[in-house]
Design a protein around this motif. Structure first.
Motif, mmCIF file in Angstrom:
data_model
loop_
_atom_site.group_PDB
_atom_site.id
_atom_site.type_symbol
_atom_site.label_atom_id
_atom_site.label_comp_id
_atom_site.label_asym_id
_atom_site.label_seq_id
_atom_site.Cartn_x
_atom_site.Cartn_y
_atom_site.Cartn_z
ATOM 1 N N ALA A 1 0.834 -1.203 0.000
ATOM 2 C CA ALA A 1 0.000 0.000 0.000
ATOM 3 C C ALA A 1 0.870 1.255 0.000
ATOM 4 N N ALA A 2 1.948 1.215 0.795
ATOM 5 C CA ALA A 2 2.816 2.397 0.905
ATOM 6 C C ALA A 2 3.533 2.656 -0.415
ATOM 7 N N LYS A 3 3.954 1.576 -1.098
ATOM 8 C CA LYS A 3 4.611 1.766 -2.390
ATOM 9 C C LYS A 3 3.654 2.434 -3.380
ATOM 10 N N ASN A 4 2.408 2.029 -3.316
ATOM 11 C CA ASN A 4 1.427 2.582 -4.258
ATOM 12 C C ASN A 4 0.671 3.769 -3.644
ATOM 13 N N HIS A 5 1.443 4.615 -2.920
ATOM 14 C CA HIS A 5 0.810 5.754 -2.240
ATOM 15 C C HIS A 5 0.211 6.749 -3.234
ATOM 16 N N GLY A 6 0.546 6.586 -4.498
ATOM 17 C CA GLY A 6 -0.099 7.416 -5.521
ATOM 18 C C GLY A 6 -1.610 7.227 -5.498
ATOM 19 N N TYR A 7 -2.031 6.049 -5.053
ATOM 20 C CA TYR A 7 -3.469 5.748 -5.057
ATOM 21 C C TYR A 7 -4.012 5.231 -3.728
ATOM 22 N N VAL A 8 -3.100 4.758 -2.872
ATOM 23 C CA VAL A 8 -3.568 4.078 -1.667
ATOM 24 C C VAL A 8 -3.112 4.835 -0.413
ATOM 25 N N ALA A 9 -4.024 4.955 0.532
ATOM 26 C CA ALA A 9 -3.682 5.535 1.830
ATOM 27 C C ALA A 9 -3.437 4.381 2.792
ATOM 28 N N VAL A 10 -2.331 4.445 3.533
ATOM 29 C CA VAL A 10 -1.995 3.350 4.439
ATOM 30 C C VAL A 10 -1.900 3.861 5.871
ATOM 31 N N CYS A 11 -2.596 3.163 6.758
ATOM 32 C CA CYS A 11 -2.608 3.542 8.167
ATOM 33 C C CYS A 11 -2.060 2.389 8.988
ATOM 34 N N THR A 12 -1.192 2.704 9.942
ATOM 35 C CA THR A 12 -0.651 1.641 10.779
ATOM 36 C C THR A 12 -0.960 1.853 12.255
ATOM 37 N N GLU A 13 -1.627 2.929 12.571
ATOM 38 C CA GLU A 13 -2.064 3.106 13.963
ATOM 39 C C GLU A 13 -3.285 3.999 13.994
ATOM 40 N N PRO A 14 -4.002 3.951 15.134
ATOM 41 C CA PRO A 14 -5.277 4.684 15.204
ATOM 42 C C PRO A 14 -5.160 6.165 14.828
ATOM 43 N N SER A 15 -4.039 6.794 15.186
ATOM 44 C CA SER A 15 -3.918 8.226 14.875
ATOM 45 C C SER A 15 -3.829 8.470 13.365
ATOM 46 N N ASP A 16 -3.217 7.536 12.636
ATOM 47 C CA ASP A 16 -3.191 7.652 11.169
ATOM 48 C C ASP A 16 -4.613 7.595 10.634
#
Lengths: 236, 272
Positions: free
Chosen positions: B147-162
């Motif tokens: 997801a992080a690699k494709n941040h052009g299209y994808v939002a990635v969250c790894t903790e509640p604050s994200d």
């Protein structure tokens, strides 16, 4: 630390600054080690010599000595390269950007009635560069490309100034006409007065203290040329 | 080094149509899922996360429904599938990618919310070796990295604050911005790097290696400082992760067993 027309002369002048502490010390060179210098270095007990390169006959001299290590780096690191440095604290660490600050004569602001001579400017910049690498509080006396006295790691600047002068006197070095570098501002005139009494005629320091006016006044009273760098170079 | 294909520039604003959620720490999960559902986002999830969302009365698909593969091998393999990773990695505006997605029935996933099996806590609690190993998350970091690699299209969250930041953006703008997605991607790689650092430190400690070939550790930002030793030096204070050194008798049990008998070990199934 010192400069010289030859590496051997630079070594002699650096050694003169503190022959006592040089015992069992580390010698760092920023140019190719030659045999003349190698012979001088081996006259006293030295643990390590580090140089960008070394002549074959210099290396041969080191081979004969068992307990001296010669480290050849193949070059000098670029002091302007940015990067992180670390300090340990309980439970973690502090990260900071490297202190890549460098000064040129144009960065200096003359704050006294008397402006420094060209010689004084060179000595001030030399002394300030050394002060940058000395543990705080740092006071460094230098003249004609030779370090004359270092006051390091004291709790206050006045003591550093006193110790630096004391060391110079111990080794018979004359501070008259020398430059004095302080890596952070003098909060009070006392440190500067100490330097002036020791014979220094030019002072380089960051400035920026609320006591600057008093320090400048003390400098003017003693005919000292003082410049502010505007840049502090603490190293803890 | 493979040259970057000539992709069309990534859009700034990307709406979220489908989200994949697989979390170990379920703090704020239901609230987040409900907000997403209200915004019309299709929810896809795994195991315990899916159950928690479903129990809250929200519509949620299981990732197995997408992949057509059951969760298998004690949950070791459930999201490691081209349907999932294609949905994460596909460059939507690249014609070939688009065609591949259509040809293989791969639906785009626009938001990933994954927090990892709590390896760090498991290790710090002095769990036994097998439990530590079983808590090494594989599918989670893989999804985060895709997801992080494709941040052009994808939002990635790894903790509640994200997740909270993304929900704010979706509520306000109906989309995530490219700068937010980049920020999230950078954080995500920091997270997986820290996770792998913890694993390698635990392994080294378990093997009694005091000088591993690569010493990795991750600091956690406590605060930025006004400045470093001098005003022209930027500085920040980081906290060490908990030390992996086995100190207590319980931790000693984290050492590798020489025999294959893993009798009493009941790996705490990661909850996602």
């Amino acid at each position: 630390m010192a400069t010289g027309v030859s590496l051997a002369e630079a070594y002699d002048r650096a050694l003169a600054c503190d022959p006592t502490s040089a015992f069992g010390g580390i010698v760092a060179l920023n140019t190719r080690l030659d045999a003349a210098t190698a012979a001088k270095v081996l006259e006293i007990f030295t643990e390590v010599v580090i140089a960008p390169d070394a002549d074959e006959d210099a290396v041969a001299l080191f081979r004969k000595k068992k307990n001296v290590r010669l480290l050849v780096t193949g070059g000098l690191p670029d002091p302007t390269v940015i990067g992180p440095t670390f300090k340990s604290v309980a439970g973690g660490f502090l990260v900071q950007t490297r202190d890549t600050s460098r000064l040129t004569p144009a960065d200096l602001k003359v704050v006294t009635r008397r402006a420094p001579t060209d010689h004084e400017v060179r000595d001030m910049l030399f002394a300030f560069t050394i002060a940058k690498h000395v543990k705080s509080n740092a006071i460094v006396y230098a003249k004609a490309g030779q370090t004359l006295g270092v006051g390091a790691g004291q709790m206050n600047r006045k003591d550093s100034a006193r110790i630096a002068a004391l060391r110079a006197a111990d080794f018979g070095l004359d501070l008259s006409g020398s430059a004095c570098a302080s890596e952070a501002f003098f909060p009070f005139p006392d440190g500067l007065i100490q330097a002036a009494d020791a014979g220094c005629t030019a002072v380089i320091q960051p400035g920026g203290s609320i006591g600057d006016d008093k320090v400048i006044e003390a400098a003017n009273e003693r005919g000292i040329a003082m410049v502010f760098t505007g840049v502090r170079v603490f190293r803890h | 080094m493979p040259a970057a294909p000539d992709f069309p520039p990534a859009p700034d604003r990307v709406p979220v149509r489908r989200a994949l959620i697989s979390v170990s720490d379920k703090t704020g999960l239901i609230e987040a899922a409900r907000t997403l559902a209200e915004l019309g986002v299709e929810l896809v999830s795994t195991g315990g996360t899916r159950k928690a969302i479903a129990d809250a009365g929200l519509a949620v698909k299981d990732v197995s429904d997408l992949t057509g593969f059951p969760e298998m091998m004690d949950g070791r393999v459930k999201t490691l599938h081209p349907i999932v990773h294609g949905g994460l990695l596909g460059v939507r505006d690249a014609p070939e990618h688009r065609a591949a997605m259509e040809a293989h029935g791969i639906g785009a996933i626009d938001l990933v919310y994954v927090n990892l099996y709590p390896f760090e806590q498991t290790m710090a609690s002095g769990a036994d070796y097998e439990t530590c190993v079983e808590n090494i998350d594989i599918g989670g970091p893989a999804m985060i990295r895709s997801a992080a690699k494709n941040h052009g299209y994808v939002a990635v969250c790894t903790e509640p604050s994200d997740m909270a930041e993304v929900l704010e953006a979706l509520k306000a703008e109906g989309a995530t911005s490219l700068s937010l997605r980049k920020t999230l991607a950078a954080r995500a790689y920091g997270r997986t790097a820290a996770y792998d650092a913890a694993i390698s430190a635990w392994f080294a400690a378990t093997l009694g290696e005091s000088a591993p070939k690569r010493l990795a550790f991750a600091g956690e930002l406590v605060q930025t400082m006004r400045y470093g030793e001098n005003p022209h030096q930027a500085a920040a204070f980081y906290r060490f992760p908990r030390p992996p050194a086995p100190a207590s008798p319980r931790r000693d049990s984290c050492r590798a067993r020489s025999s294959a008998t893993t009798t009493s070990t009941t790996p705490t199934r990661p909850s996602s």
